[in-house]
Design a protein around this motif. Structure first.
Motif, short mmCIF file in Angstrom:
data_model
loop_
_atom_site.label_atom_id
_atom_site.label_comp_id
_atom_site.label_asym_id
_atom_site.label_seq_id
_atom_site.Cartn_x
_atom_site.Cartn_y
_atom_site.Cartn_z
N ALA A 31 0.82 -1.21 0.00
CA ALA A 31 0.00 0.00 0.00
C ALA A 31 0.85 1.26 0.00
CB ALA A 31 -0.93 0.00 1.21
N GLY A 32 2.12 1.11 0.41
CA GLY A 32 3.04 2.24 0.38
C GLY A 32 3.52 2.75 1.72
N TYR A 33 3.18 2.05 2.79
CA TYR A 33 3.61 2.50 4.12
C TYR A 33 5.10 2.28 4.33
CZ TYR A 33 -1.16 3.35 5.64
OH TYR A 33 -2.43 3.87 5.77
N GLU A 235 -8.41 -1.26 1.41
CA GLU A 235 -8.76 -0.08 0.62
C GLU A 235 -8.73 1.17 1.50
OE1 GLU A 235 -12.50 -0.51 -1.35
OE2 GLU A 235 -11.96 -2.42 -2.31
N LYS A 238 -5.12 2.31 2.32
CA LYS A 238 -4.49 2.85 1.11
C LYS A 238 -5.01 4.25 0.82
CE LYS A 238 -2.06 2.32 -2.84
NZ LYS A 238 -2.32 3.60 -3.53
N LEU A 239 -6.32 4.46 0.93
CA LEU A 239 -6.90 5.77 0.70
C LEU A 239 -6.36 6.79 1.70
CD1 LEU A 239 -8.92 7.73 -0.58
CD2 LEU A 239 -10.70 6.76 0.90
N LEU A 241 -3.52 6.68 3.35
CA LEU A 241 -2.12 6.95 3.06
C LEU A 241 -1.96 7.85 1.85
CD1 LEU A 241 0.88 6.46 3.61
CD2 LEU A 241 0.75 4.45 2.14
N ASP A 242 -2.71 7.58 0.81
CA ASP A 242 -2.61 8.41 -0.40
C ASP A 242 -2.92 9.86 -0.09
OD1 ASP A 242 -1.92 6.18 -1.87
OD2 ASP A 242 -3.91 5.93 -2.80
N ASN A 243 -3.90 10.10 0.76
CA ASN A 243 -4.28 11.48 1.09
C ASN A 243 -3.24 12.14 1.98
OD1 ASN A 243 -6.59 11.42 -0.46
ND2 ASN A 243 -7.91 10.77 1.23
N LYS A 245 0.08 11.31 1.82
CA LYS A 245 1.24 11.50 0.95
C LYS A 245 1.04 12.67 -0.01
CE LYS A 245 3.78 7.22 1.15
NZ LYS A 245 4.52 6.20 0.37
N ALA A 246 -0.21 12.95 -0.36
CA ALA A 246 -0.47 14.09 -1.24
C ALA A 246 -0.05 15.41 -0.58
CB ALA A 246 -1.95 14.15 -1.59
#
Length: 248
Positions: A31-33, A235, A238-239, A241-243, A245-246
């Motif tokens: 997921a990118g953590y 999900e 991941k959502l 984390l994406d927010n 990282k943005a």
């Protein structure tokens, strides 16, 4: 200003991959953590867990550890966390319904905090909303904990959701606690009326302000956590984390 890293508090995914802890860790990494904060170790030995983390290029940021374990088995708790590479050992909850409870926790921190510090880690306290409410003193419990201990005894992992739940402003609390706040739990809220948890960036919390403050204050880590999830857990994380990282 630091390069802020993002960990996941694994309590968020407690109902997922219960029989395959390594698979859970792999999916968190996918997921990118950058790291994880543990809430139990699924009966893995420290050496095996460290090998799994290394193979995934995932860092053990810290571990939530019940007060009973800290009091009854501190040497082994410290040794395990040293092997896996934790930076923080965190008291996840402590019931404080009287001044005696508060003073007991202060005494515990003064006893075990320096031992954890000597082992190269920090003892942190993770709040809920009740630490901002005090029916038996002249200031919030969290402030009493801070003022009655030193940085070598106890520091803080301030939960942004529970801070908001208690009617406090997260960035202001981060400011007030200064270097005693080592990391924060990022956790969003749909609205202040129902106080329902939601994925980061989809609620009312000033996520941009919190992340900017964490970076400016020199935090190494922030931690994503969501106690209650309505969509698929993977999900969800991941959502969130994406927010985050943005904003990085």
């Amino acid at each position: 200003m630091t390069n802020l890293k993002v960990a996941l508090q694994l309590y968020t995914l407690r109902d997922y991959d219960k029989e395959d802890f390594a698979a859970k860790l792999r999916k968190v990494r996918e997921a990118g953590y950058d790291g994880v904060e543990f809430a139990g170790f699924a009966n893995m030995s420290a050496a095996d867990l460290k090998a799994t983390l290394d193979s995934l290029q995932l860092t053990a940021m810290g571990s939530h550890t019940r007060i009973e374990e800290l009091l009854g088995d501190l040497d082994n708790v410290i040794a395990y966390n040293q092997v896996i590479g934790s930076s923080y050992i965190v008291i996840p909850y402590y019931e404080m319904k009287s001044e005696e409870h508060v003073q007991t926790l202060i005494g515990i921190a003064k006893e075990i905090g320096p031992k954890i510090k000597a082992a190269g880690m920090d003892l942190l306290y993770h709040n809920h909303y009740h630490e901002f409410i005090n029916d038996f003193g002249d200031k919030p419990i969290l402030e009493t904990l801070r003022e009655s201990t030193t940085e070598g005894e106890l520091n803080f992992e301030i939960d942004m959701f529970w801070t908001t739940h208690a009617g406090r402003e997260p960035v202001r609390i981060m400011d007030d606690f200064g270097t005693r706040c080592k990391t924060v739990h990022l956790k969003d809220m749909v609205n202040k009326e129902e106080k329902e948890m939601t994925e980061l960036g989809t609620g009312i919390l000033d996520l941009a302000g919190i992340v900017a403050k964490a970076k400016a204050a020199g935090y190494e880590w922030v931690v994503v956590e969501q106690d209650r999830i309505k969509i698929d857990g993977y999900e969800s994380v991941k959502l969130s984390l994406d927010n985050v990282k943005a904003l990085l």
